[in-house]
Design a protein around this motif. Structure first.
Motif, PDB file in Angstrom:
ATOM      1  N   ASP A  37       0.811  -1.219   0.000  1.00 10.62           N
ATOM      2  CA  ASP A  37       0.000   0.000   0.000  1.00 10.62           C
ATOM      3  C   ASP A  37       0.842   1.265   0.000  1.00 10.62           C
ATOM      4  OD1 ASP A  37      -2.285  -1.751   0.349  1.00 10.62           O
ATOM      5  OD2 ASP A  37      -3.326   0.026   1.074  1.00 10.62           O
ATOM      6  N   TYR A  66      -0.469   9.135   3.749  1.00 15.08           N
ATOM      7  CA  TYR A  66       0.029   7.839   4.230  1.00 15.08           C
ATOM      8  C   TYR A  66       1.490   7.943   4.639  1.00 15.08           C
ATOM      9  CZ  TYR A  66       1.164   2.837   4.202  1.00 15.08           C
ATOM     10  OH  TYR A  66       1.584   1.575   4.558  1.00 15.08           O
ATOM     11  N   THR A  98      -6.331  -2.456   8.775  1.00 16.64           N
ATOM     12  CA  THR A  98      -7.440  -3.131   8.096  1.00 16.64           C
ATOM     13  C   THR A  98      -8.697  -2.267   8.102  1.00 16.64           C
ATOM     14  OG1 THR A  98      -6.527  -5.286   8.750  1.00 16.64           O
ATOM     15  CG2 THR A  98      -8.833  -5.229   8.077  1.00 16.64           C
ATOM     16  N   SER A 101      -8.260   0.558   5.744  1.00 18.27           N
ATOM     17  CA  SER A 101      -8.376   0.123   4.348  1.00 18.27           C
ATOM     18  C   SER A 101      -9.842   0.082   3.923  1.00 18.27           C
ATOM     19  CB  SER A 101      -7.742  -1.259   4.176  1.00 18.27           C
ATOM     20  OG  SER A 101      -6.354  -1.218   4.428  1.00 18.27           O
ATOM     21  N   CYS A 104     -10.955   3.538   3.339  1.00 18.76           N
ATOM     22  CA  CYS A 104     -10.458   4.036   2.056  1.00 18.76           C
ATOM     23  C   CYS A 104     -11.372   3.579   0.919  1.00 18.76           C
ATOM     24  CB  CYS A 104      -9.045   3.522   1.794  1.00 18.76           C
ATOM     25  SG  CYS A 104      -7.744   4.280   2.799  1.00 18.76           S
ATOM     26  N   ARG A 117      -6.343   7.369   4.576  1.00 22.37           N
ATOM     27  CA  ARG A 117      -4.946   7.045   4.257  1.00 22.37           C
ATOM     28  C   ARG A 117      -4.023   7.439   5.403  1.00 22.37           C
ATOM     29  NH1 ARG A 117      -2.329   4.042   0.870  1.00 22.37           N
ATOM     30  NH2 ARG A 117      -0.972   5.662   0.012  1.00 22.37           N
ATOM     31  N   GLN A 120      -4.262   4.763   7.885  1.00 26.55           N
ATOM     32  CA  GLN A 120      -3.489   3.640   7.364  1.00 26.55           C
ATOM     33  C   GLN A 120      -2.005   3.807   7.673  1.00 26.55           C
ATOM     34  OE1 GLN A 120      -4.141   3.142   3.086  1.00 26.55           O
ATOM     35  NE2 GLN A 120      -4.694   1.017   3.489  1.00 26.55           N
ATOM     36  N   PHE A 179      -7.971  -1.504  -1.773  1.00 27.20           N
ATOM     37  CA  PHE A 179      -8.142  -1.465  -0.324  1.00 27.20           C
ATOM     38  C   PHE A 179      -9.005  -2.606   0.209  1.00 27.20           C
ATOM     39  CE2 PHE A 179      -7.591   2.944  -1.849  1.00 27.20           C
ATOM     40  CZ  PHE A 179      -6.370   3.207  -1.248  1.00 27.20           C
ATOM     41  N   ASN A 182      -7.283  -5.769   1.368  1.00 26.56           N
ATOM     42  CA  ASN A 182      -6.590  -5.764   2.663  1.00 26.56           C
ATOM     43  C   ASN A 182      -7.460  -6.298   3.798  1.00 26.56           C
ATOM     44  OD1 ASN A 182      -4.251  -4.636   1.612  1.00 26.56           O
ATOM     45  ND2 ASN A 182      -4.911  -2.536   1.996  1.00 26.56           N
TER      46      ASN A 182
END
Length: 477
Positions: A37, A66, A98, A101, A104, A117, A120, A179, A182
């Protein structure tokens, strides 16, 4: 899977031994997810922009949201994990990653994706450094070098397939699958970690809240300034002021750590020549290689008109090589020593970059660049595992989590610096206007990248040689 009881080292609970494969899956799957990612979104940005109606500034934040917390919190997460339990924080990081994700994938507005993000990135920072530390604590010492090599190969797999997966999404799949995938992987990873890994701790002293705040905010400010330097102007008040503030905060962190009763980063670690040198190598290596990759990854699209997926496929000779070479390097560490492998890796990597820089033209055929990509990929593969081995072997067992977090933080900062500096060199000599102008900027930037990697090779010579190499990671050089 064996069921015999292993004697536990300090800080680790007595546990039944587990097969190496089970341990590697438990620590490798979450790390692969995080590594993937870190890269996969970049090549899918055009599709995401159309779907969410995002602006160019939004696209930048989809990546930076991120990167910034991920890089800034690596050392902090490692230090907290040492105190409250590495497996506990590792599982929490997987769960957070998770959930983020899923958020997202459900985003319908640019700000929603940016916020998710960022979360994440926090989860990724909790996973990455602890993955290596938990691996070192879970396998017998005689198998550790090989295990770290395989671990490096798994990380290389995430690097390799990131551009390809992103390219595939950009050319037809729904971008949300980047995403959604994940979610089941993350849930499975939590089950595996709880079943296979046992709890371990580093230093059992109390937390250092002031140190946590200083290093986290300082690194965030430095990375923010570096990331925005090209667009905002290196001498602008916002960029220059943020860089200065970051430097002051890092200096304050160092001053505090000298007198803190329970420092999160004991400065005595840097008395080890190996630990200091390996962090210098990690920084220079990241500056040179990832700054170059950032520009080369766009070459086939901007100059030769290929799609994202076709571009990703053409970078595989480079990005996939570490997946194969890193496990081999892990097996060779005990025989030839980390210094030899690291220096050789940097020499091959630098030679590959030099080849690319001197051979790149608008109409260059892929066959002319492929051998250089393979050479560079082999060099990267020879570097990943030995760097991690030295980082762990150069400190005492209680400090391994902080050592892993420190090197990962330094490496991520190097990535940010490399992309920013080489992009500035590119902008000074070329542009995206035409294929030829892109090549005009690419060549000097990659030449600088090759020179920086050459500096990493020289720094690698400062590492202890084979006769000083220790196969057990609970001692210092």
């Amino acid at each position: 899977m064996t069921t015999s009881v292993m004697a536990a080292p300090p800080g680790v609970s007595p546990v039944r031994s587990r097969s190496l494969a089970a341990v590697l899956i438990a620590v490798g799957v979450p790390m692969f997810m995080v590594t993937l990612d870190n890269l996969v979104v970049t090549t899918a940005l055009p599709v995401i922009r159309e779907s969410l109606g995002a602006s160019l500034a939004d696209l930048s934040w989809f990546v930076n949201a991120y990167t910034l917390p991920f890089a800034a919190l690596l050392l902090t997460a490692a230090a907290i994990g040492d105190r409250i339990g590495r497996r506990r924080l590792f599982v929490a990081g997987i769960a957070l990653f998770t959930l983020a994700s899923a958020a997202c994938a459900l985003a319908t507005e640019p700000w929603m994706l940016t916020a998710a993000r960022a979360v994440q990135g926090v989860g990724g920072a909790m996973v990455m450094p602890l993955s290596l530390t938990l691996l070192a604590a879970a396998v017998p010492e005689r198998m550790r070098n090989a295990a770290i090599g395989i671990w490096g190969g798994i990380s290389g797999l995430g690097v390799a397939v990131g551009p390809v997966v992103g390219g595939a999404v950009a050319e037809g799949l729904d971008w949300t699958w980047i995403f959604w995938l994940n979610v089941p992987i993350g849930l499975l990873a939590i089950v595996l970690v709880r079943a296979v890994l046992t709890e371990s701790h580093g230093g059992r002293g109390r937390l250092d809240p002031l140190g946590l705040v200083l290093i986290s905010t300082g690194m965030f400010a430095l990375i923010w300034g570096v990331v925005h330097g090209e667009d905002g102007g290196w001498t602008s008040l916002s960029v220059l002021g943020t860089l200065i503030a970051g430097g002051v905060l890092i200096a304050a962190f160092v001053a505090w750590e000298r007198r803190a009763p329970a420092p999160m980063l004991p400065l005595r670690l840097f008395r080890s020549r190996a630990f200091s040198a390996v962090n210098v190598v990690a920084f220079l290596f990241s500056v040179g290689v990832f700054g170059s990759v950032f520009l080369l990854a766009q070459f086939f699209q901007v100059v030769q008109g290929l799609g994202p997926f076709g571009s990703g496929i053409r970078t595989l000779p480079w990005t996939a090589a570490p997946m194969v070479v890193a496990p081999i390097a892990g097996l060779l560490v005990g025989r030839v020593g980390s210094r030899f492998l690291i220096v050789l890796g940097q020499v091959l990597l630098g030679a590959g970059l030099l080849w690319v820089a001197l051979g790149t033209a608008v109409d260059v055929g892929f066959g002319s660049l492929a051998p250089a990509f393979v050479l560079a990929g082999i060099g990267m593969g020879l570097t990943f595992a030995p760097l991690s081995t030295v980082a762990l072997a150069s400190v005492d067992r209680d400090s391994q989590g902080v050592a892993s977090g420190t090197m990962n933080m330094v490496r991520e900062f190097g990535v940010a610096v490399g992309v920013a500096v080489l992009a500035s060199i590119f902008a000074a000599h070329g542009s995206y206007a035409t294929p030829s102008s892109y090549v005009d900027g690419l060549v000097p930037a990659v030449l600088v990248g090759a020179a920086v990697v050459g500096g990493a090779a020289l720094a690698g010579l400062l590492l202890p040689g084979r006769r000083h190499y220790l196969t057990t990671p609970n001692s210092s050089y």
